[in-house]
Design a protein around this motif. Structure first.
Motif, short mmCIF file in Angstrom:
data_model
loop_
_atom_site.label_atom_id
_atom_site.label_comp_id
_atom_site.label_asym_id
_atom_site.label_seq_id
_atom_site.Cartn_x
_atom_site.Cartn_y
_atom_site.Cartn_z
N UNK A 106 -29.70 -96.09 47.99
CA UNK A 106 -29.11 -94.79 48.44
C UNK A 106 -27.63 -95.02 48.95
N UNK A 107 -27.36 -95.88 49.63
CA UNK A 107 -26.05 -96.32 50.00
C UNK A 107 -25.20 -96.66 48.85
N UNK A 108 -25.72 -97.25 47.82
CA UNK A 108 -25.03 -97.68 46.74
C UNK A 108 -24.49 -96.20 45.91
N UNK A 109 -25.66 -95.38 45.69
CA UNK A 109 -25.24 -94.16 45.18
C UNK A 109 -24.37 -93.09 45.83
N UNK A 110 -24.14 -93.26 47.06
CA UNK A 110 -23.41 -92.45 47.92
C UNK A 110 -21.98 -93.12 47.69
N UNK A 111 -21.76 -94.50 47.99
CA UNK A 111 -20.65 -95.06 48.20
C UNK A 111 -19.82 -95.87 47.16
#
Length: 389
Positions: free
Chosen positions: A198-203
């Protein structure tokens, strides 16, 4: 004139958090600090320690007991003869406060409360900010910058919210300025990897991403989690993945290609030396309270650099004042840090507990240290009315 030292007050600050902070080992619903007030040569200093049983084995009650049992004359004898500021800093740096307070079982959080109060009083007596202490430590020159350096502080995502909830609450400009996100691990490494994605997808890939298991994964889970996080989320490092000082498991994780950061496993230079000797880590998370104060933290940073380990400067959840102020002072001068944490006291304690109040620029992710003298803070009425014996 012979120096004088009096411990005036030792109190606890267990202030309710506006919202909880949770990780694999503990859920925090309130702060857990011990606050110490002393008078050194007629000048009052205010200090703080944050005892955590799962970090250093210390409790709030035990820390209070150790500080109240201190014989100030024993410490004065160790500091006697240090007439000028550099001499006083050198004398204090030579005292092993965790062992002075705890004997064979060191008490670093208690020592941090005592040392931060001593440094506050010392610097106020000379009209200097705590940063002047760093200038009086020539033995640490290799790890310090000569001037303050603006540091981007990390975004820490705990288990009370999903990464999407927390990061989406930031403006697009604030998200674009993030340099490091630390994600608290769940017991299940598969679920943890999903949150990391999720973090990678957002940032995206440019933001450094770490996962902190707080020593909560068994060895086999830690090894599997390290592999999943490296392969699925391009993890930059895994912090304290299993039981503290399990050097063999930590070494296998490192050999598998995932850099390990020590936290609970590294309280002093001896721990750092063991980690380096066994190939168990590439990085170390330093925290003022965990390491025993500013000067022991600085000494551990020096040892880490000598051994080729990089450092992060972290915080304890819910620091009340002296700890976060002195931590910021060190962060602004500590060279080659991979990340700097600042905490979320502005969210946890909506009413300011210190004057000046805790403040972080959440749009630009900056948290400069307060101006001196000393660490620059004094308690507000909102804090003093909540202190207990």
């Amino acid at each position: 004139m012979k120096p004088t030292l009096d411990v005036l007050d030792v109190r606890t600050a267990q202030v309710p958090l506006h919202r909880p902070f949770a990780h694999a080992r503990h859920a925090h619903a309130r702060s857990g600090s011990v606050l110490l007030t002393l008078r050194w040569d007629g000048v009052t200093g205010w200090g703080e320690g944050a005892p955590r049983p799962y970090v250093t084995g210390e409790t709030v009650a035990g820390t209070v007991q150790a500080l109240r049992a201190l014989d100030p004359s024993a410490l004065v004898a160790l500091l006697d003869g240090a007439a000028d500021f550099p001499g006083a800093v050198a004398a204090l740096a030579a005292v092993d406060l965790p062992r002075l307070l705890g004997g064979l079982r060191p008490l670093p959080a208690a020592a941090a409360a005592l040392e931060t109060a001593l440094l506050d009083a010392l610097c106020r007596r000379h009209g200097l900010p705590v940063a002047a202490v760093l200038d009086a430590c020539p033995w640490a020159a290799d790890v310090l910058t000569t001037e303050n350096v603006p540091r981007a502080v990390s975004e820490v995502v705990d288990l009370s919210r999903t990464p999407t909830e927390q990061l989406s609450a930031l403006s697009s400009a604030a998200r674009a300025r993030l340099t490091h996100v630390k994600l608290k691990a769940l017991p299940d490494p598969e679920e943890t990897a999903a949150r990391a994605l999720q973090v990678r997808g957002l940032l995206g890939p440019s933001v450094r991403l770490s996962v902190d298991a707080n020593g909560g994964w068994p060895p086999d889970v830690a090894e599997r989690g390290a592999r999943l996080l490296r392969e699925r989320a391009a993890l930059d490092w895994l912090e304290e993945p299993t039981a503290p000082r399990d050097w063999a498991t930590l070494r296998r994780i490192q050999q598998g290609g995932t850099p390990v950061m020590l936290d609970e496993s590294a309280m002093d230079p001896t721990d750092v030396a063991w980690a380096a000797a066994t190939g168990a880590a590439s990085l170390v998370n330093l925290r003022i309270s965990k390491c025993g104060g500013l000067l022991p933290t600085l000494r551990t940073a020096v040892r880490a650099r000598e051994l080729g380990l990089r450092v992060q400067l972290g915080v304890q959840v819910g620091e009340i004042g002296p700890l976060w102020s002195i931590g910021r002072t060190l962060a602004a001068r500590l060279g080659d840090v991979v990340a700097v944490e600042a905490g979320r006291q502005d969210a946890w304690f909506p009413t300011p507990l210190t004057d000046p109040p805790y403040a972080v620029d959440r749009q630009h992710h900056t948290a400069p240290p307060p101006a001196g003298p000393g660490h620059g803070l004094r308690p507000t009425t909102a804090l003093t009315t909540q202190l207990t014996d």
